[in-house]
Design a protein around this motif. Structure first.
Motif, PDB file in Angstrom:
ATOM      1  N   ILE A  50      64.541  81.332   9.094  1.00  0.00           N
ATOM      2  CA  ILE A  50      65.667  81.981   8.252  1.00  0.00           C
ATOM      3  C   ILE A  50      67.552  81.265   8.923  1.00  0.00           C
ATOM      4  N   GLY A  51      67.638  80.638  10.041  1.00  0.00           N
ATOM      5  CA  GLY A  51      68.758  80.247  10.204  1.00  0.00           C
ATOM      6  C   GLY A  51      69.186  78.619   9.750  1.00  0.00           C
ATOM      7  N   THR A  54      69.556  79.514   5.728  1.00  0.00           N
ATOM      8  CA  THR A  54      71.153  79.459   5.190  1.00  0.00           C
ATOM      9  C   THR A  54      71.433  78.756   5.463  1.00  0.00           C
ATOM     10  N   GLU A  57      71.291  76.311   2.411  1.00  0.00           N
ATOM     11  CA  GLU A  57      71.341  76.774   0.921  1.00  0.00           C
ATOM     12  C   GLU A  57      72.865  76.427   1.180  1.00  0.00           C
TER      13      GLU A  57
ATOM     14  N   TRP B   6      71.264  71.221  12.323  1.00  0.00           N
ATOM     15  CA  TRP B   6      71.595  72.826  12.654  1.00  0.00           C
ATOM     16  C   TRP B   6      72.801  72.510  12.093  1.00  0.00           C
ATOM     17  N   VAL B  30      75.478  81.920   1.799  1.00  0.00           N
ATOM     18  CA  VAL B  30      75.462  83.198   3.976  1.00  0.00           C
ATOM     19  C   VAL B  30      74.150  84.378   3.513  1.00  0.00           C
ATOM     20  N   SER B  34      69.771  83.799   4.281  1.00  0.00           N
ATOM     21  CA  SER B  34      68.864  84.581   4.699  1.00  0.00           C
ATOM     22  C   SER B  34      67.615  85.323   3.920  1.00  0.00           C
ATOM     23  N   ALA B  37      65.131  82.848   3.005  1.00  0.00           N
ATOM     24  CA  ALA B  37      64.240  82.679   4.023  1.00  0.00           C
ATOM     25  C   ALA B  37      63.082  84.152   4.198  1.00  0.00           C
ATOM     26  N   VAL B  38      63.857  85.396   4.142  1.00  0.00           N
ATOM     27  CA  VAL B  38      62.457  86.241   4.710  1.00  0.00           C
ATOM     28  C   VAL B  38      62.075  86.565   3.378  1.00  0.00           C
TER      29      VAL B  38
END
Lengths: 173, 193
Positions: A50-51, A54, A57, B6, B30, B34, B37-38
């Protein structure tokens, strides 16, 4: 040649199920036990995915990814690589979940049957998170001087990149 | 390392995006990022659970052991001077066969155990021995028979034959393994210990 892939999965499943039925008691229970462990694996990587996705992206949306890709295009041209895979070339030896995140984005952008998509997949499948693996293995026994490990491992990674590209060219070109 | 990658990606994105007037796109990224990602985690979940289950059966039914038996001569070739029936060789075989089957979780404990055994024979405990280097290079080269995660990602984005890349993956991982181990061995010889 590419048909091998279509046989690989069914044949492996056949072998596993047959030997399982013959040699393992309660084979379905064993399966669900293993599958439960898989659940934990995904749960463990979910936060970092998830980190990282994001971040990737955002990196893409800001235009920085295009600049990075463009900046590395001379290297890509020199190695005859699709330039879209260059960010992955850098990230692959450093971070496992980072490269899954980036691979996911590459496939979404260019499609799984594009040259970039295929080369990116083969690259990811044929190399490991080199820095992490060697740190973990040597760290576990307290070895500090790892001599020529990284030289050999990184040349191997480089070789994986070159062969990935060549093999995709031969099989699908 | 990951901290900087990161953090760096996020910082560069924000600064770069604001300078080029893309703050709206970044904000959108943003939230969509996320979410994406899920979605990825959920698609990974099915494949990873299915293969973990199948591979658990492979382990329990002795397939991992059978493969490590077949690998023995190869290991003998790669680690000259290592006792063929010894614990280190055994763990190395189990590690390699677990890796072949894509059992990363099972491979790591075998690998760490193999390192411990190799350390016992290592004269200088803070410096890597030749066998250790060969073994770690083998692990960083990753030879996997069925690249399930990647095939899953390809089918997620509409590939109808997600495994058609298998011959390419095999060729690339085999070449990188051979090159890595050869270089490790060559450099081993150069600085003997």
């Amino acid at each position: 040649m590419t048909d091998i892939g279509a046989y690989a999965v069914p044949v492996v499943i056949l072998i596993i199920v047959i030997t399982g039925l013959i040699r393992v008691k309660g084979v379905f229970g064993v399966f669900t036990g293993g599958a439960y462990d898989g659940l934990e694996v995904v749960l463990n990587i979910a936060p970092s995915l998830i980190g990282l996705i994001t971040a990737v992206e955002m990196f893409k949306a800001s235009g920085a990814l295009d600049v990075l890709t463009y900046a590395m295009s001379p290297v890509a041209n020199l190695l005859h690589l699709p330039q879209e895979v260059m960010p992955l070339v850098i990230l692959r030896p450093i971070s496992g979940s980072g490269s899954i995140a980036l691979l996911d984005r590459i496939l979404e952008l260019y499609g799984p049957n594009s040259a970039a998509g295929r080369v990116a997949c083969v690259m990811c499948g044929s190399s490991e998170t080199t820095f992490y693996t060697s740190t973990m293995y040597f760290g576990s026994i307290g070895v500090k001087r790892i001599r020529h490990t990284l030289v050999a491992a990184l040349i191997a990674d480089f070789c994986a990149i070159i062969v990935s590209n060549a093999a995709v060219g031969i099989l699908f070109g | 390392m990951l901290d900087f990658i990161w953090g760096g990606m996020m910082l560069v994105s924000v600064i770069f995006g604001i300078c080029s007037g893309r703050q709206a796109q970044i904000t959108e990224a943003v939230f969509s990022g996320s979410g994406a990602a899920v979605t990825l985690c959920i698609s990974l979940l099915g494949t990873i659970c299915l293969w973990s289950g199948l591979m658990r059966i492979a382990e329990k039914s002795g397939i991992t052991k059978a493969i490590s038996f077949v690998l023995k001569p190869v290991i003998r070739l790669l680690f000259p001077g290592l006792q063929p029936g010894g614990k280190a060789a055994q763990y190395i075989c189990m590690n390699v066969s677990a890796n072949l089957l894509g059992l990363g979780n099972a491979a790591t404990p075998f690998g760490l155990e193999a390192m411990k055994q190799l350390q016992a024979d290592n004269p200088d405990k803070t410096t890597a021995s030749n066998h250790m280097i060969t073994f770690v290079v083998m692990n960083t080269a990753s030879v996997q028979l069925i690249p399930t995660t990647i095939a899953m990602l390809r089918s997620k984005y509409g590939s109808t034959s997600p495994m058609d890349i298998i011959p390419a993956v095999w060729a690339a991982s085999l070449c990188s393994l051979l090159v890595g181990v050869t270089i490790a061995r060559l450099l081993n010889g150069r600085c003997k210990r």
